[in-house]
Design an enzyme around this catalytic site. Structure first.
Site, PDB file in Angstrom:
ATOM      1  N   GLY A   1       0.817  -1.200   0.000  1.00  0.00           N
ATOM      2  CA  GLY A   1       0.000   0.000   0.000  1.00  0.00           C
ATOM      3  C   GLY A   1       0.852   1.251   0.000  1.00  0.00           C
ATOM      4  CB  SER A   2      -0.043   4.732   0.779  1.00  0.00           C
ATOM      5  OG  SER A   2      -0.416   4.703   2.147  1.00  0.00           O
ATOM      6  CB  ALA A   3       5.148   5.837   1.477  1.00  0.00           C
TER       7      ALA A   3
ATOM      8  CB  ALA B   1      -0.758   2.873   5.108  1.00  0.00           C
ATOM      9  N   GLY B   2       2.384   2.408   5.362  1.00  0.00           N
ATOM     10  CA  GLY B   2       3.486   1.510   5.685  1.00  0.00           C
ATOM     11  C   GLY B   2       4.386   2.066   6.773  1.00  0.00           C
TER      12      GLY B   2
ATOM     13  CD  GLU C   1       4.993  -2.736  -3.345  1.00  0.00           C
ATOM     14  OE1 GLU C   1       5.377  -1.543  -3.496  1.00  0.00           O
ATOM     15  OE2 GLU C   1       3.931  -3.163  -3.789  1.00  0.00           O
TER      16      GLU C   1
ATOM     17  CB  CYS D   1       3.610   0.073  -6.392  1.00  0.00           C
ATOM     18  SG  CYS D   1       3.790  -1.668  -6.794  1.00  0.00           S
TER      19      CYS D   1
END
Length: 466
Positions: free
Chosen positions: A202-204, A206-207, A225, A259
């Site tokens: 997902g998004s940076a 959220a990561g 990722e 991505c």
């Protein structure tokens, strides 16, 4: 919870958010029996899953197309990727986590084996709502883990369909569960003490939040990722039309919602006036339409109106900061999230934002030479994918050595990753836990042992006499 079709706005799915504690209880009850299954039996069951997906391929592809807005042809390729993941994962497990016998003293045995982690939480994205989570789930199952899969709240129907295919293949329901929910359920799952691993795509933003929350818990495996701000470096080449087609594939496949999509086209002066018009001319020919249109479109909608609004606003914001429109972003119907491919020359922008604009928006940056191109390519906190167009073998050798990314291609699209290779990045793109072929690495941990059938030892020094 509801899910609507991006292309039409029609209601597709309605359901309730799941209960995290209940899902954990079910997983814990199933964990030991599944881990004790012989690996050959687990492999047989995931192969049955592949056969179940084959039987359901047409309705599965249609559901993916309806819920994501991507063209039917592309949804069909996603279903095939789900099927193909099984045999790739079987091979990867044998290669990456096999058993070994080692030398040992006193005629004993030394060995290397691998154990599953236990309960794995898989958090899936909306752009490939079947293929990407499946790339975590199948390796995790083969290794002996049980899985709680939370699909993106934007694609719950596809997530539910995927899990039903697992459960229809004699894989117990407690071994693979679908837990619907939004950020609250995802956070509860990530933080739960009985979850042994978190596998996220997902998004940076959220990561990073997941990484920060779990930083003090080294016992929990975390694979992230998180996308990229991916560059194409364009050097001189006689193959202008081929290069333009490769750039289009990189930037606008899946409406730019990959991505690995190219976000930045970095062009040396000597070829700028040839390649940029060629890219624009080809982009203007792309068909944008609903998933089942005839002829099939190159790209469909973005995932929802909120995303379309954000991308439209971002296009205007880039222009306000000095970007020059090469090809304007258009939205034919304000009620639906269809966007045209768009291109901005960002060369003169005073402060280019280092963000992932997840849609059909390509920024072009003109530079004087290869040195400046490499500096610009690495001018990002991300590091997922990068491609070199044109140039000579020695140029690619330099590009490979200097470019900071986990996927480096030459005269190939940025989004041409193979499931038979590792898939991951550096910086804000990942945490050195690559997926695809290397997913086996984070689904099991190595255990070394030395063994004898009876104790045999003596102490030859340091004892008192008598």
């Amino acid at each position: 919870m509801i899910s609507t079709e991006p292309a039409t706005g029609k209601l597709l799915w309605k359901g309730e958010a799941g209960n995290v504690e209940q899902a954990i209880d079910v997983a814990l009850k199933a964990k030991t029996d599944w881990a004790r299954q012989p690996v050959g039996q687990r492999i047989e069951l995931v192969r049955r899953f592949a056969n179940e997906v084959r039987k359901q391929a047409d309705p599965f592809a249609e559901l993916i197309a309806r819920e994501t807005g991507k063209p039917l042809w592309e949804a069909k390729t996603e279903v095939q990727a789900v099927i193909g993941k099984v045999e790739i994962s079987v091979t990867a497990y044998a290669e990456r986590t096999g058993q070994k016998k080692l030398d040992s003293a006193l005629q004993g045995t030394a060995a290397l084996r691998h154990k599953p982690h236990g309960v794995m939480a898989v958090l899936g994205p909306y752009n490939f709502p079947a293929h990407l989570p499946n790339g975590h789930i199948v390796p995790a199952l083969i290794a002996g883990n049980v899985v709680i899969f939370k699909p993106s709240e934007k694609t719950p129907a596809v997530g539910e369909f995927l899990v039903k295919c697992f459960n229809a293949s004699d894989i117990p329901e407690g071994v693979v569960q679908c837990l619907h929910g939004g950020a609250e359920e995802g956070k509860a799952l990530v933080e739960h003490a009985m979850v042994d691993g978190v596998l996220f795509t997902g998004s940076a933003r959220a990561g990073i939040a997941i990484n920060r929350k779990l930083a003090s818990n080294p016992a929990k495996i975390v694979a992230l990722e998180m996308g990229g701000n991916n560059p194409i470096v364009m050097l001189d080449t006689p193959k202008i039309d081929d290069a333009a087609a490769t750039i289009i594939q990189s930037a606008f496949t899946t409406a730019g919602q990959r991505c690995t999509a190219a976000r930045r086209l970095i062009v040396v002066d000597s070829i700028y006036d040839k390649i940029v018009p060629a890219v624009k001319q080809l982009a203007e020919k792309l068909i944008v339409g609903e998933p089942f249109a005839d002829p099939q479109p190159f790209m469909g909608s973005v995932i929802d109106n909120q995303t379309a609004d954000l991308l439209s606003e971002s296009f205007v914001a880039l222009i306000s900061r000095g970007g020059k429109p090469v090809m304007h972003m258009k939205r034919p119907d304000e009620q639906l999230p269809f966007l045209s491919p768009s291109i901005i020359d960002a060369t003169e922008m005073s402060d280019r934002p280092d963000i992932e604009l997840f849609g059909p928006l390509l920024q072009v940056i003109r530079v004087k030479d290869f040195d400046a191109a490499m500096a610009e390519a690495n001018n990002t906190r991300y590091g997922l994918s990068a491609s070199l167009m044109g140039g000579k073998p020695e140029d690619f050798e330099r590009f490979w050595f200097e470019a900071r990314a986990g996927i480096l291609n030459w005269n190939r699209p940025t989004n041409g990753a193979s499931s038979a290779a590792p898939f991951g990045g550096v910086g804000l793109s990942g945490n050195h836990r690559p997926a695809a072929f290397y997913a086996a690495d984070y689904c099991a941990y190595p255990v070394a042992s030395t063994e004898m059938d009876q104790p045999r030892a003596s102490i030859g020094i340091g004892l008192k006499e008598g």
